[in-house]
Scaffold this motif. Structure first.
Motif, PDB file in Angstrom:
ATOM      1  N   LEU A  34      24.805  44.451 -12.588  1.00  0.00           N
ATOM      2  CA  LEU A  34      24.428  43.119 -12.096  1.00  0.00           C
ATOM      3  C   LEU A  34      22.978  43.118 -11.621  1.00  0.00           C
ATOM      4  CD1 LEU A  34      27.723  42.290 -10.203  1.00  0.00           C
ATOM      5  CD2 LEU A  34      26.782  40.952 -12.099  1.00  0.00           C
ATOM      6  N   LEU A  35      22.599  44.161 -10.935  1.00  0.00           N
ATOM      7  CA  LEU A  35      21.221  44.253 -10.459  1.00  0.00           C
ATOM      8  C   LEU A  35      20.256  44.363 -11.647  1.00  0.00           C
ATOM      9  CD1 LEU A  35      19.628  44.367  -7.801  1.00  0.00           C
ATOM     10  CD2 LEU A  35      19.646  46.856  -8.009  1.00  0.00           C
ATOM     11  N   ALA A  36      20.677  45.112 -12.680  1.00  0.00           N
ATOM     12  CA  ALA A  36      19.829  45.288 -13.856  1.00  0.00           C
ATOM     13  C   ALA A  36      19.688  43.998 -14.669  1.00  0.00           C
ATOM     14  CB  ALA A  36      20.401  46.392 -14.747  1.00  0.00           C
ATOM     15  N   HIS A  37      20.466  42.987 -14.320  1.00  0.00           N
ATOM     16  CA  HIS A  37      20.364  41.697 -15.006  1.00  0.00           C
ATOM     17  C   HIS A  37      20.017  40.563 -14.038  1.00  0.00           C
ATOM     18  CE1 HIS A  37      21.652  43.560 -18.673  1.00  0.00           C
ATOM     19  NE2 HIS A  37      22.704  44.055 -18.068  1.00  0.00           N
ATOM     20  N   GLY A  38      19.429  40.957 -12.897  1.00  0.00           N
ATOM     21  CA  GLY A  38      18.843  39.962 -12.006  1.00  0.00           C
ATOM     22  C   GLY A  38      19.790  39.283 -11.053  1.00  0.00           C
ATOM     23  N   LYS A  39      21.034  39.733 -10.970  1.00  0.00           N
ATOM     24  CA  LYS A  39      22.010  39.074 -10.098  1.00  0.00           C
ATOM     25  C   LYS A  39      22.172  39.891  -8.817  1.00  0.00           C
ATOM     26  CE  LYS A  39      24.462  36.861 -13.904  1.00  0.00           C
ATOM     27  NZ  LYS A  39      25.767  36.596 -14.545  1.00  0.00           N
ATOM     28  N   SER A  40      21.149  39.846  -7.992  1.00  0.00           N
ATOM     29  CA  SER A  40      21.123  40.697  -6.799  1.00  0.00           C
ATOM     30  C   SER A  40      22.171  40.274  -5.779  1.00  0.00           C
ATOM     31  CB  SER A  40      19.729  40.673  -6.166  1.00  0.00           C
ATOM     32  OG  SER A  40      19.339  39.347  -5.862  1.00  0.00           O
ATOM     33  N   ARG A  41      22.427  38.972  -5.656  1.00  0.00           N
ATOM     34  CA  ARG A  41      23.422  38.522  -4.677  1.00  0.00           C
ATOM     35  C   ARG A  41      24.816  39.002  -5.062  1.00  0.00           C
ATOM     36  NH1 ARG A  41      24.055  32.199  -3.255  1.00  0.00           N
ATOM     37  NH2 ARG A  41      24.895  32.162  -5.370  1.00  0.00           N
ATOM     38  N   GLU A  42      25.158  38.886  -6.339  1.00  0.00           N
ATOM     39  CA  GLU A  42      26.446  39.376  -6.815  1.00  0.00           C
ATOM     40  C   GLU A  42      26.498  40.901  -6.739  1.00  0.00           C
ATOM     41  OE1 GLU A  42      30.147  37.982  -8.870  1.00  0.00           O
ATOM     42  OE2 GLU A  42      28.633  37.118  -7.565  1.00  0.00           O
ATOM     43  N   ALA A  43      25.363  41.560  -6.982  1.00  0.00           N
ATOM     44  CA  ALA A  43      25.310  43.020  -6.888  1.00  0.00           C
ATOM     45  C   ALA A  43      25.601  43.493  -5.462  1.00  0.00           C
ATOM     46  CB  ALA A  43      23.946  43.515  -7.337  1.00  0.00           C
ATOM     47  N   GLU A  44      25.097  42.770  -4.492  1.00  0.00           N
ATOM     48  CA  GLU A  44      25.357  43.110  -3.092  1.00  0.00           C
ATOM     49  C   GLU A  44      26.852  43.027  -2.796  1.00  0.00           C
ATOM     50  OE1 GLU A  44      25.081  44.190   0.751  1.00  0.00           O
ATOM     51  OE2 GLU A  44      23.363  44.183  -0.614  1.00  0.00           O
ATOM     52  N   LEU A  45      27.517  41.984  -3.314  1.00  0.00           N
ATOM     53  CA  LEU A  45      28.949  41.813  -3.077  1.00  0.00           C
ATOM     54  C   LEU A  45      29.738  42.994  -3.656  1.00  0.00           C
ATOM     55  CD1 LEU A  45      31.493  40.141  -2.356  1.00  0.00           C
ATOM     56  CD2 LEU A  45      31.251  39.022  -4.575  1.00  0.00           C
ATOM     57  N   TRP A  46      29.434  43.382  -4.891  1.00  0.00           N
ATOM     58  CA  TRP A  46      30.183  44.462  -5.537  1.00  0.00           C
ATOM     59  C   TRP A  46      29.797  45.826  -4.970  1.00  0.00           C
ATOM     60  CZ3 TRP A  46      34.364  44.028  -8.573  1.00  0.00           C
ATOM     61  CH2 TRP A  46      34.683  42.739  -9.027  1.00  0.00           C
ATOM     62  N   THR A  47      28.586  45.952  -4.448  1.00  0.00           N
ATOM     63  CA  THR A  47      28.222  47.205  -3.769  1.00  0.00           C
ATOM     64  C   THR A  47      29.052  47.375  -2.495  1.00  0.00           C
ATOM     65  OG1 THR A  47      25.969  47.119  -4.649  1.00  0.00           O
ATOM     66  CG2 THR A  47      26.325  48.483  -2.698  1.00  0.00           C
ATOM     67  N   ARG A  48      29.238  46.308  -1.777  1.00  0.00           N
ATOM     68  CA  ARG A  48      30.069  46.375  -0.575  1.00  0.00           C
ATOM     69  C   ARG A  48      31.509  46.728  -0.922  1.00  0.00           C
ATOM     70  NH1 ARG A  48      27.966  41.082   2.902  1.00  0.00           N
ATOM     71  NH2 ARG A  48      25.823  41.834   3.215  1.00  0.00           N
ATOM     72  N   ARG A  49      32.007  46.172  -2.033  1.00  0.00           N
ATOM     73  CA  ARG A  49      33.362  46.517  -2.467  1.00  0.00           C
ATOM     74  C   ARG A  49      33.447  48.001  -2.820  1.00  0.00           C
ATOM     75  NH1 ARG A  49      35.985  41.626  -6.065  1.00  0.00           N
ATOM     76  NH2 ARG A  49      35.829  40.015  -4.461  1.00  0.00           N
ATOM     77  N   ALA A  50      32.410  48.477  -3.490  1.00  0.00           N
ATOM     78  CA  ALA A  50      32.395  49.896  -3.858  1.00  0.00           C
ATOM     79  C   ALA A  50      32.375  50.774  -2.612  1.00  0.00           C
ATOM     80  CB  ALA A  50      31.177  50.184  -4.725  1.00  0.00           C
TER      81      ALA A  50
END
Length: 1017
Positions: free
Chosen positions: A829-845
């Motif tokens: 997600l981060l590699a495709h510019g979706k930093s907000r969604e990346a933050e959400l899935w990082t927290r899940r991880a």
């Protein structure tokens, strides 16, 4: 009464043109938009006109009341116009039956198609053809009127043509865009019924005395006839003999063929120059009809002034050939003239007017002269008062037969075999041959003038062999796309180079003109000047459109696939990289297959794959004629603003696709975000959604202006395990990586809209149908006014985009590998510019466990996080100083002042850098000559790249740092450059490159034992 009849004949011309347009459109949807199918329908239409003229001509002179017959014909046309749409409901079934019975045997198909069209159109078109002989009989009923036959009947013809001009304008710009096909048909039919009723009422209210009222000249003629004298007001009788009369009739038939040939060739030429939108074709038709009508009006009056109409006809054909030749000389310069006309920011309507002016400039000189042929021919062929209707009917029928021949010859021989330029020359040769023949047979023409006329025709024919040929690169430049035209204008105004490509392939096909351009190693394929494929920026889109539906395929058997549209062949090649059972391709233009050979290094050569079958035909007909079903159907047409292509974006087309999908089948559709209004984008997406309840919208790449729609009749979960299973195949995985999918997680990172989100996103958007043709008429205006919609893409990919929330869409991110999978998805997600969604899935991880992938995702998020100007950054040369710049010897010897300047100002720059006044330091360097920057050493380039980055001039920072990053030895010394290169990439929305650079940086720093993140204050 005659004024009423003239007004009615004007409306009749409007109605006839509208109905021809509508019936051709409707039958094209049934039989297909191939050149053969359209030519067959047009031949039926024109054949009916010719038959009507011939039959009416045989009876017009014996009818006591030709006006009543004319009114009946108009009423019949109106009634049949209302009936035809009802009958057409049965034709799709007839078309499917036709293909089942006759297969791909084009000759039998053409015959049956002609019979089917004739059964539908023969009666109304025959009635249309009958109208002119009936009115000709009424307007030439007395001896003095016979002498004015050219004026009277020529005026009728001109008025009818001007009516056709009005019909073309109102149908193309008013009725169809506002009311759709059905109500436009009703409107045209009401014209015919209304004018029939008006004629009946007018005849009842006007006594014979009023109806027979004559002009002043006519009263003089009547008095002269009664006194058995020759009226000075009467035109001189034409000087003709039987030989010249036959020659004129022959010439009129052949001129119908040459006029139609030129119309077909000009239409293709102007489609390349002005674009292939419905408005472009309407403007071309308007220009053509305006010229014919104006020419008929002018020469109708002029025809009565000469006793030698045969000479005039010879001169007209000679002048027509000359006019075509003169306009030919500047045809390839039209794109540059267009850029001159739109230099200032003009409105969409003003651009359309400019295109009309250019169409007139191309065709009007010749069509004005063509329009004069009819009234002069009538002057010759109208032999006696008792045969006016028959003479006019026979001549008109002969001309129509010639037009039918010209339509087929131009579409099926001249264009594909000889091409546009030679085809135009052949048409001109025929005009010159007619001129020579008419000069030769013209009665009472002095021998020297006769020889001079023939010699002029021969001389022009020979001159045509040596005049300059078109610059095909300019001709197919595609400046009708205003965005390209404005880029050209900008470069010329700012004296920047405009790179002209090398033309590698050119072919005038039956349906389109196909070209392949080359810029160094980059190839692009064009249809009618519009780029449809390339091996550069378009590659990710072409690959993903072909491969994406297979990544969700979850059936035990190998899929049977179909592809609508071939282009460069890259999409077809991508489809063959999945273990398919078979692939059938349908492409409208055969020349596209031949042009695609220049992409064989990029497209896996699908035409050589034994599983692939390639066909030439119309996409809708391809699906209609099939009784079998496909597991995957991919539709990759060109842009929806193109006439014909727009039919592949309607609800009826998507409904047809649905009928050809097997159970659990998947449909993939390409759609654009660029040069289109947001509400029209929603209309296209909503139209797909109206037929497929489960639709996902994917981006083709980061910030892509292309989208890929995946639709199904069954729930289609975004299941990691299904996609990962497809990635296990090494060939499929390699192709996915070529398209930008480095892992299964990347597939989900491209999601823009899920099924329920799409329903909310498109709520209230009108559905695009065959009847309302909404996109066909709206998209061309969007193309011309593209600049208003450019910011919309930023909304789709911006942080406030409320859709594409994967937590409600994806499966497979639970279980024992949850932390790792969620971390990898966050990285994608981060590699495709979706930093907000990346933050959400990082927290899940992180919540699921302390996996390396979760830690890596968090590290990447920290590396791209926003930093203020004074926040700490990674030092450029930890533990040492940057090497001072050294002016290269070739500059130092010639410019000692530069050495002094660098020596004095560089310490100042370093001082600003150390005290964190980065922008101030950048401003010092900004005053240095640009040539100097490149030769001062790599550490200096690192410093300037860093200062560019801090000054937020990210493109320059990337240019500086990318060159350093390619030097492995220097990266080993200064890995910090990768940090700033990655952040510059991210700021410039090149997200995948940003993450790659930052991961290189992390690996290098880890090896060296250095800090990865900036030290906190």
């Amino acid at each position: 009464m005659r004024a009423v009849l003239l007004a009615c004949f004007f409306l009749s011309g409007s109605s006839g043109l509208i109905l021809e347009n509508l019936w051709t459109r409707k039958l094209g949807l049934v039989f297909g938009s191939t050149t053969l199918a359209i030519a067959t329908v047009l031949a039926t239409f024109m054949g009916g006109l010719g038959l009507g003229a011939y039959l009416a001509g045989r009876h017009a002179d014996r009818i006591k009341n030709p006006v009543r017959a004319y009114a009946a014909a108009e009423a019949g046309i109106g009634l049949f116009a209302l009936l035809i749409p009802v009958i057409l409901w049965a034709y799709p079934g007839f078309n499917a039956w036709m293909y089942r019975v006759f297969g791909d045997r084009w000759l039998l198909l053409s015959i049956v198609r002609f019979v089917g069209s004739a059964a539908l159109l023969l009666v109304p078109t025959t009635l249309m053809g009958a109208t002119l002989p009936f009115l000709a009989r009424h307007f030439v009923m007395h001896p003095w009127e016979l002498r004015r036959s050219g004026l009277r009947i020529g005026t009728l013809y001109a008025i009818n043509l001007f009516g056709a001009v009005a019909g073309a304008f109102f149908s193309g710009f008013v009725f169809l865009p506002l009311f759709g096909v059905t109500w436009t048909n009703v409107t045209a039919a009401s014209f015919n019924l209304t004018l029939a009723a008006a004629i009946v009422l007018a005849r009842r209210r006007m006594p014979d005395a009023v109806e027979g009222a004559a002009t002043a000249d006519e009263r003089l003629d009547i008095a002269a006839v009664e006194a058995h004298q020759e009226s000075t007001a009467l035109p001189p009788p034409p000087v003709i003999d039987e030989r010249s009369r036959r020659a004129v009739l022959l010439a009129f038939g052949v001129s119908g063929a040459t006029a139609m040939t030129l119309q077909v060739l000009w239409t293709r030429t102007l489609a390349v120059l002005l674009g292939s939108s419905v408005f472009s074709f309407t403007l071309i038709l308007l220009a053509f009809l305006t010229g014919l009508g104006a020419g008929a009006a002018v020469f109708a009056r002029a025809s009565q002034r000469t006793p030698h109409p045969v000479r005039w006809l010879a001169a007209l054909h000679l002048a027509t050939a000359l006019a075509v030749g003169l306009t030919y000389l500047f045809t390839d310069k039209v794109p540059y003239l267009f850029t001159y006309l739109i230099k200032s920011n003009v409105s969409v309507d003003a651009i359309l007017f400019c295109q009309f002016a250019l169409a007139c400039l191309t065709v009007l000189p010749a069509t004005l002269l063509m329009g004069g042929v009819f009234p002069l021919t009538v002057r010759v062929v109208a032999g006696g008062l008792d045969s006016v209707g028959q003479d006019v009917g026979n001549a008109y029928a002969l001309n129509t037969v010639g037009a039918i021949v010209g339509s087929f010859v131009s579409g099926f021989f001249l264009l594909p075999k000889l091409g546009l330029e030679k085809g135009i020359y052949i048409a001109v040769l025929f005009d010159l041959a007619l001129a020579a023949m008419l000069f030769w047979v013209a009665p009472q023409l002095p021998r020297r003038r006769r020889q001079a006329g023939v010699a002029a025709a021969v001389g022009l024919a020979l001159l045509g062999l040596v005049i300059p040929r078109w610059d095909l690169g300019s001709f197919t430049s595609g400046f009708f796309r205003v965005s390209i035209a404005r880029e050209y204008i900008y470069r010329k105004v700012h004296k920047r180079n405009w790179q002209t490509p090398e033309l590698m392939f050119y072919e005038d096909g039956m349906a389109t003109t196909v070209t392949v351009d080359r810029w160094d190693k980059v190839y692009s394929l064009k249809n009618n000047g519009k780029v449809d494929a390339s091996n550069d920026a378009d590659m990710p889109t072409q690959i993903i459109v072909g491969l994406l539906p297979f990544l969700f395929y979850n059936q035990p058997h190998a899929p049977k696939a179909a592809l609508v549209g071939y282009g460069s062949g890259v999409t077809a090649g991508a489809m063959t990289q999945y273990p398919i059972a078979s692939l059938e391709i349908v492409e409208l233009e055969a020349a596209v297959y031949r042009g695609a050979r220049f992409f064989e290094n990029d497209n896996h050569r699908p035409l050589q794959n034994p599983k692939v079958t390639a066909r030439v035909g119309d996409g809708r007909n391809f699906l209609t004629q099939r009784s079998d079903k496909f597991d995957v159907i991919v539709s990759e047409p060109s842009n929806p603003w193109l006439t014909g292509v727009s039919n592949l974006f309607t609800r009826e087309y998507f409904k047809l696709v649905k009928t050809r999908l097997a159970e659990h089948g998947i449909f993939c559709q390409w759609a654009q975000l660029y040069e289109m209004a947001p509400w029209n984008i929603k209309s296209i997406l909503g139209t797909v959604r109206s037929e497929f309840p489960y639709v996902y919208v994917f981006a083709a790449e980061d910030w892509s202006s292309d989208t890929v729609l995946i639709g199904s009749m069954d729930p289609l979960p975004l299941d990691y395990d299904i996609v990962e299973h497809a990635f296990r195949d090494p060939i499929t995985r390699a192709e996915a990586k070529r398209g930008g999918f480095q892992s299964p997680h990347d597939v989900f990172a491209y999601v823009l809209l899920g099924p329920e989100e799409l329903e909310a996103f498109t709520a209230g958007s009108p559905i695009n149908t065959d009847d309302n043709a909404r996109i066909e008429f709206a998209a061309p205006r969007d193309l011309l006014g593209y600049s208003k919609f450019e910011p919309y893409r930023a909304n789709v990919y911006g942080p406030m985009w409320p859709y594409g929330r994967l937590s409600e869409l994806v499966r497979g991110y639970d279980g024992p590998e949850k932390s790792s999978r969620c971390g990898k998805l966050a990285r994608s997600l981060l590699a495709h510019g979706k930093s907000r969604e990346a933050e959400l899935w990082t927290r899940r991880a992180e919540a699921a466990g302390d996996s390396p992938d979760a830690r890596h995702a968090r590290l990447l998020l920290d590396l791209v996080s926003t930093r203020l100007d004074r926040d700490p950054e990674i030092p450029l040369a930890p533990g040492e100083e940057l090497e001072p710049p050294t002016v290269p010897g070739y500059l130092a010897g010639n410019h000692p002042e530069l050495v002094k300047r660098v020596k004095e100002e560089y310490p100042e720059v370093l001082a600003h850098y150390r005290s964190r006044r980065f922008v101030t330091g950048y401003k010092v360097l900004e005053g240095w000559p640009e040539d100097l920057w490149a030769g001062l050493g790599k550490d200096f380039s690192l410093l300037t790249g860093f200062l560019d980055y801090k000054a937020e001039i990210y493109a320059d920072a990337i240019d500086e740092l990318k060159a350093l990053a390619d030097d492995a030895a220097y990266v080993a010394r200064r890995p910090e450059l990768l940090y700033y290169l990655g952040r510059s990439y991210y700021a410039a929305s090149q997200f995948t490159k940003a993450v790659d650079a930052l991961e290189r940086f992390v690996r290098s720093q880890t090896v060296l034992g250095r800090e990865v993140l900036p030290t906190k204050l």
